[in-house]
Write a protein that holds these residues in place. Sequence first.
Motif, short mmCIF file in Angstrom:
data_model
loop_
_atom_site.label_atom_id
_atom_site.label_comp_id
_atom_site.label_asym_id
_atom_site.label_seq_id
_atom_site.Cartn_x
_atom_site.Cartn_y
_atom_site.Cartn_z
N PHE A 249 0.84 -1.19 0.00
CA PHE A 249 0.00 0.00 0.00
C PHE A 249 0.88 1.24 0.00
O PHE A 249 2.06 1.19 0.38
CB PHE A 249 -0.95 0.01 1.21
CG PHE A 249 -0.25 0.17 2.54
CD1 PHE A 249 -0.12 1.42 3.13
CD2 PHE A 249 0.27 -0.94 3.20
CE1 PHE A 249 0.52 1.56 4.35
CE2 PHE A 249 0.91 -0.80 4.43
CZ PHE A 249 1.04 0.47 5.00
N ASP A 250 0.31 2.37 -0.41
CA ASP A 250 1.02 3.64 -0.44
C ASP A 250 1.06 4.21 0.98
O ASP A 250 0.01 4.37 1.61
CB ASP A 250 0.27 4.61 -1.36
CG ASP A 250 1.01 5.93 -1.56
OD1 ASP A 250 1.91 6.24 -0.77
OD2 ASP A 250 0.65 6.66 -2.51
N GLN A 252 1.17 7.01 1.97
CA GLN A 252 0.32 8.19 2.08
C GLN A 252 -1.02 7.87 2.75
O GLN A 252 -1.65 8.74 3.35
CB GLN A 252 0.07 8.76 0.68
CG GLN A 252 -0.79 10.02 0.64
CD GLN A 252 -0.12 11.22 1.29
OE1 GLN A 252 1.10 11.22 1.49
NE2 GLN A 252 -0.90 12.23 1.62
#
Length: 326
Positions: A249-250, A252
């Motif tokens: 996953f990112d 962010q």
Amino acid sequence: MAKAVRFYESGSPDVLKFEDVVVPEPAAGQVQLRHVAVGLNFADTYFRNGTYPIPLPSGIGVEAAGIVTAVGEGVSHLAVGDRVTYTGFLNTLGAYCTERVIDAAPLIKLPETISFETAAAMTMRGLTSAYLLRRIHQFQPGDSILLHAAAGGVGLIVSQWAKLLGLQVIGTVSTAAKAEIAKAHGCDHVINYSEQNVATQVRNITEGRGVDVVFDSVGRDTFMSSLDSLKRRGLMVCVGTASGTIPPFDPQLLAMKGSLYLSRPALADYIADPAEKAALAAELFDHVGSGRIKIEINQHYALEDAVKAHRDLEARKTTGSSIFII
């Protein structure tokens, strides 16, 4: 003749074989042990199915308790007849056996207040609980935690210990029967994730705030709901992947959900220092020996029934701790 469970290829529980083995004399720095009880942990399935790659053929299991029967050269802190317990990773792999030779370093002397069966059921789970609650976050009375698999071996210890620290404990379980077990061991609130939305229920319980810390041993199936259950700047602790590994996953995402923190700790790094391991073990043994923390051994297996034991574990049929009786 000594017996051991070994496997020659990665795969389902059926790859496990119960065999005769020869136990050598201990070399320098080693001891010979006669096991009395052996722990069954979900991590064992990761070795068996290849999640944790290891050279094959191999023994399996990383936790057991027993009696020292011989001591190798240079071992001064242990003697024949000592009661010991141990857990680890690659340095203790091969615990599913009646007798073995093992490096002396991972062994922990067992106080008379702790039985072999209790030790085999709690050394890994108890030390895991110890570092989660005493090392990974500076908890204060009144802090809240979300504890997945609250009726499991680690869950029952964490919930009891958390109450000793004055924490609010919200546990998740899959059945009504497991909910009763979790409540009986300290959970203030229990969420049945088979019927309820975990993050929504957590927000309701905490009046919209979210919890300070999530202990998530499930992994893929619960990752997003765990993040959604945290307060702003809360801590997500990934301690296992029972439902599968978490997809990439990112980072962010952590900022978008409230500047969250994420940790994926391993027990080995919290017991690598002998002094720290001794301190965590002493605190654990004190709580268990005094009865402040009770260890629930709800499944007993014979060593030759390792295939069934792994099937039960992966089917989530177990509660509390499981052990093999030698």
